[in-house]
Scaffold this active site. Sequence first.
Site, short mmCIF file in Angstrom:
data_model
loop_
_atom_site.label_atom_id
_atom_site.label_comp_id
_atom_site.label_asym_id
_atom_site.label_seq_id
_atom_site.Cartn_x
_atom_site.Cartn_y
_atom_site.Cartn_z
N ALA A 141 -35.00 -9.25 -25.27
CA ALA A 141 -36.33 -8.77 -25.69
C ALA A 141 -36.17 -7.62 -26.68
O ALA A 141 -35.21 -6.85 -26.62
CB ALA A 141 -37.13 -8.30 -24.47
N GLY A 186 -33.04 -8.97 -32.56
CA GLY A 186 -32.70 -10.01 -31.56
C GLY A 186 -31.40 -10.68 -31.95
O GLY A 186 -30.53 -10.93 -31.10
N GLU A 191 -33.35 -21.11 -20.42
CA GLU A 191 -34.67 -21.74 -20.41
C GLU A 191 -35.59 -20.88 -21.25
O GLU A 191 -35.47 -19.66 -21.23
CB GLU A 191 -35.30 -21.75 -19.00
CG GLU A 191 -34.62 -22.60 -17.99
CD GLU A 191 -33.88 -21.73 -16.99
OE1 GLU A 191 -34.34 -20.60 -16.71
OE2 GLU A 191 -32.82 -22.18 -16.52
N ASN A 246 -42.87 -20.51 -26.93
CA ASN A 246 -42.23 -19.28 -27.45
C ASN A 246 -41.42 -19.61 -28.72
O ASN A 246 -40.18 -19.65 -28.72
CB ASN A 246 -41.34 -18.66 -26.37
CG ASN A 246 -40.91 -17.26 -26.70
OD1 ASN A 246 -41.04 -16.82 -27.85
ND2 ASN A 246 -40.40 -16.54 -25.73
N TYR A 276 -32.77 -18.84 -30.97
CA TYR A 276 -31.69 -19.60 -30.32
C TYR A 276 -31.16 -20.70 -31.25
O TYR A 276 -29.95 -20.92 -31.33
CB TYR A 276 -32.17 -20.20 -28.99
CG TYR A 276 -32.68 -19.16 -28.02
CD1 TYR A 276 -32.05 -17.92 -27.89
CD2 TYR A 276 -33.80 -19.40 -27.22
CE1 TYR A 276 -32.52 -16.97 -27.01
CE2 TYR A 276 -34.27 -18.46 -26.33
CZ TYR A 276 -33.63 -17.24 -26.23
OH TYR A 276 -34.10 -16.30 -25.35
C1 LIG Z 1 -37.48 -13.52 -29.14
C2 LIG Z 1 -37.27 -12.11 -29.69
C3 LIG Z 1 -36.22 -11.42 -28.82
C4 LIG Z 1 -36.76 -12.22 -31.15
O1 LIG Z 1 -36.39 -10.92 -31.58
P1 LIG Z 1 -36.40 -10.52 -33.13
O2 LIG Z 1 -35.72 -9.21 -33.25
O3 LIG Z 1 -37.77 -10.63 -33.71
O4 LIG Z 1 -35.47 -11.68 -33.75
P2 LIG Z 1 -34.85 -11.74 -35.21
O5 LIG Z 1 -35.58 -10.83 -36.14
O6 LIG Z 1 -33.37 -11.57 -35.09
O7 LIG Z 1 -35.19 -13.24 -35.63
C5 LIG Z 1 -34.30 -14.31 -35.35
C6 LIG Z 1 -34.78 -15.57 -36.08
O8 LIG Z 1 -35.94 -16.08 -35.44
C7 LIG Z 1 -37.02 -16.15 -36.35
N1 LIG Z 1 -38.24 -15.68 -35.71
C8 LIG Z 1 -38.36 -14.58 -34.94
N2 LIG Z 1 -39.64 -14.43 -34.58
C9 LIG Z 1 -40.32 -15.48 -35.12
C10 LIG Z 1 -41.67 -15.86 -35.07
N3 LIG Z 1 -42.60 -15.13 -34.42
N4 LIG Z 1 -42.03 -17.01 -35.71
C11 LIG Z 1 -41.11 -17.74 -36.38
N5 LIG Z 1 -39.80 -17.41 -36.47
C12 LIG Z 1 -39.41 -16.29 -35.84
C13 LIG Z 1 -36.65 -15.19 -37.47
O9 LIG Z 1 -37.28 -15.54 -38.68
C14 LIG Z 1 -35.17 -15.28 -37.52
O10 LIG Z 1 -34.71 -16.36 -38.30
P3 LIG Z 1 -34.09 -16.08 -39.78
O11 LIG Z 1 -32.93 -15.13 -39.56
O12 LIG Z 1 -33.70 -17.44 -40.21
O13 LIG Z 1 -35.19 -15.45 -40.56
C15 LIG Z 1 -38.61 -11.30 -29.71
O14 LIG Z 1 -39.61 -12.07 -30.35
C16 LIG Z 1 -39.11 -10.89 -28.34
O15 LIG Z 1 -38.72 -9.84 -27.80
N6 LIG Z 1 -40.00 -11.69 -27.70
C17 LIG Z 1 -40.54 -11.35 -26.37
C18 LIG Z 1 -39.51 -11.56 -25.30
C19 LIG Z 1 -39.10 -13.01 -25.25
O16 LIG Z 1 -39.90 -13.93 -25.33
N7 LIG Z 1 -37.77 -13.23 -25.05
C20 LIG Z 1 -37.19 -14.55 -24.95
C21 LIG Z 1 -37.33 -15.05 -23.57
S1 LIG Z 1 -36.63 -16.69 -23.38
#
Ligand SMILES: CC(C)(COP(=O)(O)OP(=O)(O)OC[C@H]1O[C@@H](n2cnc3c(N)ncnc32)[C@H](O)[C@@H]1OP(=O)(O)O)[C@@H](O)C(=O)NCCC(=O)NCCS
Length: 154
Positions: free
Chosen positions: A73, A84, A107, A112, A119
Site C-alpha cells: 500500500a 509501489g 489475491e 483493483n 503486478y
Molecule cells: C496498488 C498501489 C500499491 C500502487 O502503488 P503506486 O505507487 O501508485 O504504483 P506505481 O506508481 O509504482 O505504479 C505501478 C504501475 O501501475 C500503474 N497504475 C498504478 N495505479 C494505476 C491506476 N489507478 N490506474 C491505472 N494504472 C495504474 C502505473 O501506471 C504503473 O505502470 P507504469 O510504470 O507502466 O506507468 C496503490 O494504488 C495502493 O496503495 N492502493 C491501495 C492498496 C491496495 O489496493 N493494495 C493492493 C492490495 S492487493
Amino acid sequence: MEGITIRKMSPADLSEVSNIENLCYSTPWSPNSFKYELANKEAILKVAVFNSEIIGYVCIRTILDMTHLLNVAVLPEFRLRGIGSMLLKNAVGELKRLQPNTKLTLEVRQSNIAAIRLYEKFGFKVTGKRTKYYQKPEDDAILMELDVSLFFSD
Ligand SMILES: CC(C)(COP(=O)(O)OP(=O)(O)OC[C@H]1O[C@@H](n2cnc3c(N)ncnc32)[C@H](O)[C@@H]1OP(=O)(O)O)[C@@H](O)C(=O)NCCC(=O)NCCS
C-alpha cells in the site's frame, strides 16, 4: 521519485503503518497482524520513507515452498509516482536472493485496476479466480503468480 528510501520495517513503524493501512482498506489489518509478521522470520517487510515519514509498505511471507504477497500500500497522495514499484522491486529482489526458485502468489480484488497493473508490470500472470472472495464491497479475487526466477529488478 527523488528522496525516497526503502528500508526494513521495524516495530517502531507500527503506528504510521497502521494509519496508512486504515486509509487504504475497508477491512484493514490490525496492528497485531503487522506485529505477527514482524516476528516471523519467513516474512519480508519493507517501508518507503520520504522526509522521515512512512508513505508505503509491503509484506511478503513464505509458507513451506510457496511465498505470498500479503500486502502492499502507498499513501493516496503519493500514488502513481513509482513507489509501489520501488517497494515491490526491493522486496521481490530480496526474496529472489533468498529463494531464487520460489513462486510468489497473491489475491487481488477484480476491481483493483491499480494493483493489477502494478503486478502485471512485474510479470505476475493470472492463474485463477475466487468468486465473492471479498466483502465490503463484495468482489471476486483474481489469483496471480510470479515465477521469481524470472524476476529482474532492473
Ligand atoms: C496498488 C498501489 C500499491 C500502487 O502503488 P503506486 O505507487 O501508485 O504504483 P506505481 O506508481 O509504482 O505504479 C505501478 C504501475 O501501475 C500503474 N497504475 C498504478 N495505479 C494505476 C491506476 N489507478 N490506474 C491505472 N494504472 C495504474 C502505473 O501506471 C504503473 O505502470 P507504469 O510504470 O507502466 O506507468 C496503490 O494504488 C495502493 O496503495 N492502493 C491501495 C492498496 C491496495 O489496493 N493494495 C493492493 C492490495 S492487493
